[in-house]
Scaffold this motif. Structure first.
Motif, PDB file in Angstrom:
ATOM      1  N   ALA A 296     -58.659  31.857 -21.292  1.00 49.30           N
ATOM      2  CA  ALA A 296     -58.729  33.125 -22.010  1.00 49.30           C
ATOM      3  C   ALA A 296     -57.470  33.381 -22.828  1.00 49.30           C
ATOM      4  O   ALA A 296     -56.348  33.177 -22.345  1.00 49.30           O
ATOM      5  CB  ALA A 296     -58.952  34.269 -21.032  1.00 49.30           C
ATOM      6  N   THR A 297     -57.666  33.833 -24.060  1.00 48.65           N
ATOM      7  CA  THR A 297     -56.588  34.284 -24.936  1.00 48.65           C
ATOM      8  C   THR A 297     -57.072  35.557 -25.625  1.00 48.65           C
ATOM      9  O   THR A 297     -58.276  35.824 -25.671  1.00 48.65           O
ATOM     10  CB  THR A 297     -56.246  33.239 -26.016  1.00 48.65           C
ATOM     11  N   PRO A 298     -56.164  36.357 -26.185  1.00 49.03           N
ATOM     12  CA  PRO A 298     -56.640  37.428 -27.061  1.00 49.03           C
ATOM     13  C   PRO A 298     -57.483  36.820 -28.176  1.00 49.03           C
ATOM     14  O   PRO A 298     -57.248  35.675 -28.576  1.00 49.03           O
ATOM     15  CB  PRO A 298     -55.339  38.036 -27.606  1.00 49.03           C
ATOM     16  N   GLU A 299     -58.451  37.563 -28.679  1.00 49.78           N
ATOM     17  CA  GLU A 299     -59.336  37.042 -29.728  1.00 49.78           C
ATOM     18  C   GLU A 299     -58.501  36.409 -30.847  1.00 49.78           C
ATOM     19  O   GLU A 299     -57.629  37.040 -31.410  1.00 49.78           O
ATOM     20  CB  GLU A 299     -60.203  38.181 -30.270  1.00 49.78           C
ATOM     21  N   THR A 300     -58.776  35.143 -31.123  1.00 49.07           N
ATOM     22  CA  THR A 300     -57.924  34.341 -31.996  1.00 49.07           C
ATOM     23  C   THR A 300     -58.756  33.618 -33.041  1.00 49.07           C
ATOM     24  O   THR A 300     -59.824  33.093 -32.734  1.00 49.07           O
ATOM     25  CB  THR A 300     -57.123  33.305 -31.175  1.00 49.07           C
TER      26      THR A 300
END
Length: 487
Positions: A296-300
């Motif tokens: 998971a990452t911030p929306e990228t």
């Protein structure tokens, strides 16, 4: 296994190679089909491999997707460094003299296509060089000096540099290579018991302060290592050491990377190793890597100049724009609206063909988990600088520039943060990394994977004290002994 030949302009690729798909470089970078493709070999024949060019990103993102790239980014950087080229080709001197001894000219160019040359008499030297630098298309320049042949330059070439009458043989060589096992590059090895720490006494914000370096030296002595501080002027001394520990800010187009390359070529234990520097200092690679492995990452979004207009219609502001090689919060900007987004993105795209756009995810602090050899080492909370959205406010100076830090025992860290950090670090390698995360609700989001993480007295060592330095030095010692066959 899918074989993909990537070229800049497929319409101008004049031949068909059995079993291989010819793909445009832009398609390979941006088409979702290649992001999800499993088990692929990518033969990168772009005309340029310069830093952050399209050709550079083809090899970089191939690695992030789990594809085998030819050439790899490490090979690209090796070939650019003549000291590394000379070092790894030293053992070829006898073969060079034998292969070229019949020539009466004073210079000679050898074209190598998938490990072969059109003249069969040069096949052995061509394959040996190809084994060292696995790039599909190479051109090597030799010169004769004092009756002895020397390798002057080696470079990767594009399709446009191949004569038309060479293409039939190129096809034959490529098809033979695609149907046979690949050779692995060879690297010489050295022996030793000493560790060098590369530092820059003039760096304004080094990853370790002078006081911290003294603690590393004492820990090295406790581990049975002789530790020396070196600077960029000691490049010629690398071969005298057994291990290299880089404690200045790293970058690919930088002497720190050349030191890492040279040390690896000499067989040293290296932190940060060249591949870790390549991977961690490019946020485009990290975004692709984390997405590919479901972390998971911030929306990228990865953006090119062609995709800006569409991306600017998001309507979700503010957003974060990042240069691929940004560090210490520099090269990262927050944009509040569409106009600022387009203006800053165009500015960033003047330096790199691809950049990062990420959703702004405000938190009071970021987690930093230090990971060494795939295991957690330390845990910190890095708080945002006062009245700022980053942990470093470059508009200020002194202590006010930095936010506070709080170091915790690993047992006090939420389990999801530790597990996510370890999983992310292991995707990069087995060295020393700092994983930055945000914990939102019960989910951990990876923001960065940093090589060369900060380790400073009074901050990252607040829990383990000298034990932190001992663990790092013992890691070097164990790796040295493992290579020597002692463990």
């Amino acid at each position: 296994m899918n074989d993909i030949i990537v070229v800049d302009m497929p319409a101008r690729w004049p031949v068909s190679i059995s079993g291989a798909e010819v793909v445009g470089s832009r398609d390979y970078l941006m088409d979702a089909r290649f992001l999800t493709m499993k088990r692929a070999r990518v033969f990168n024949l772009c005309r340029s491999y310069r830093y952050q060019s399209t050709g550079y990103y083809v090899s970089l993102l191939a690695a992030a997707r789990g594809h085998k790239a030819f050439p790899t980014i490490a090979t690209v950087q090796d070939i650019k460094s003549m000291p590394v080229v000379r070092l790894v080709t030293e053992d070829l001197d006898r073969m060079i003299q034998k292969s070229l001894g019949h020539l009466h000219a004073e210079d000679f160019e050898l074209s190598i296509y998938f490990g072969c040359n059109l003249a069969k008499r040069y096949d052995r030297i061509a394959m040996e060089i190809f084994n060292l630098f696995q790039c599909p298309l190479l051109r090597v320049h030799f010169v004769k000096k004092d009756e002895k042949w020397q390798l002057r330059t080696i470079r990767m070439i594009g399709v446009s540099e191949i004569p038309d009458d060479h293409f039939p043989e190129l096809v034959r060589f490529a098809e033979a290579y695609l149907s046979a096992p690949n050779s692995r590059p060879k690297r010489p090895e050295k022996r030793g018991y000493d560790l060098a720490i590369l530092t820059d006494p003039d760096e304004k914000m080094p990853p370790s302060s002078p006081a911290t370096l003294k603690r590393f030296i004492r820990a090295g002595q406790r581990a049975g290592l002789n530790v020396s501080l070196i600077t960029r002027n000691d490049y010629h001394r690398i071969g005298f050491f057994d291990a290299l520990f880089i404690r200045e800010t790293t970058s690919v187009n930088h002497h720190t990377f050349r030191f890492a390359q040279r040390a690896e070529a000499e067989g040293l234990v290296v932190i940060d190793d060249p591949l870790s520097i390549i991977k961690c200092t490019n946020k485009v690679y990290l975004a692709e890597l984390l997405t590919h492995h479901g972390i998971a990452t911030p929306e990228t979004r990865i953006l090119s100049r062609q995709s800006l207009a569409e991306a600017s219609q998001t309507g979700l502001w503010p957003r974060i724009l990042k240069q691929p090689d940004s560090a210490f919060s520099q090269g990262v900007v927050k944009v509040e609206d569409r106009d600022a987004f387009l203006r800053e993105a165009e500015r960033f795209l003047d330096r790199s063909d691809l950049i990062i756009s990420q959703a702004f995810t405000p938190t009071e602090y970021d987690w930093r988990i230090g990971v060494l050899g795939g295991q957690p080492l330390f845990a910190c909370k890095y708080f945002m600088a006062r009245s700022h959205w980053q942990i470093v406010n470059w508009a200020k100076s002194g202590d006010s520039r930095l936010g506070d830090a709080d170091t915790l025992a690993l047992g006090a860290v939420p389990d999801v943060v530790l597990k996510t950090a370890i999983k992310a670090a292991r995707l990069v390698g087995s060295g020393l990394y700092g994983i930055d995360l945000k914990l939102i609700g019960r989910k951990a989001y990876v923001i960065e994977i940093n090589d060369n993480p900060n380790i400073d007295a009074g901050v990252e060592d607040a829990v383990l004290k000298d034990g932190l330095y001992d663990r790092i030095m013992m890691h070097f010692y164990d790796e040295i002994m493992r290579r020597k066959g002692g463990k």
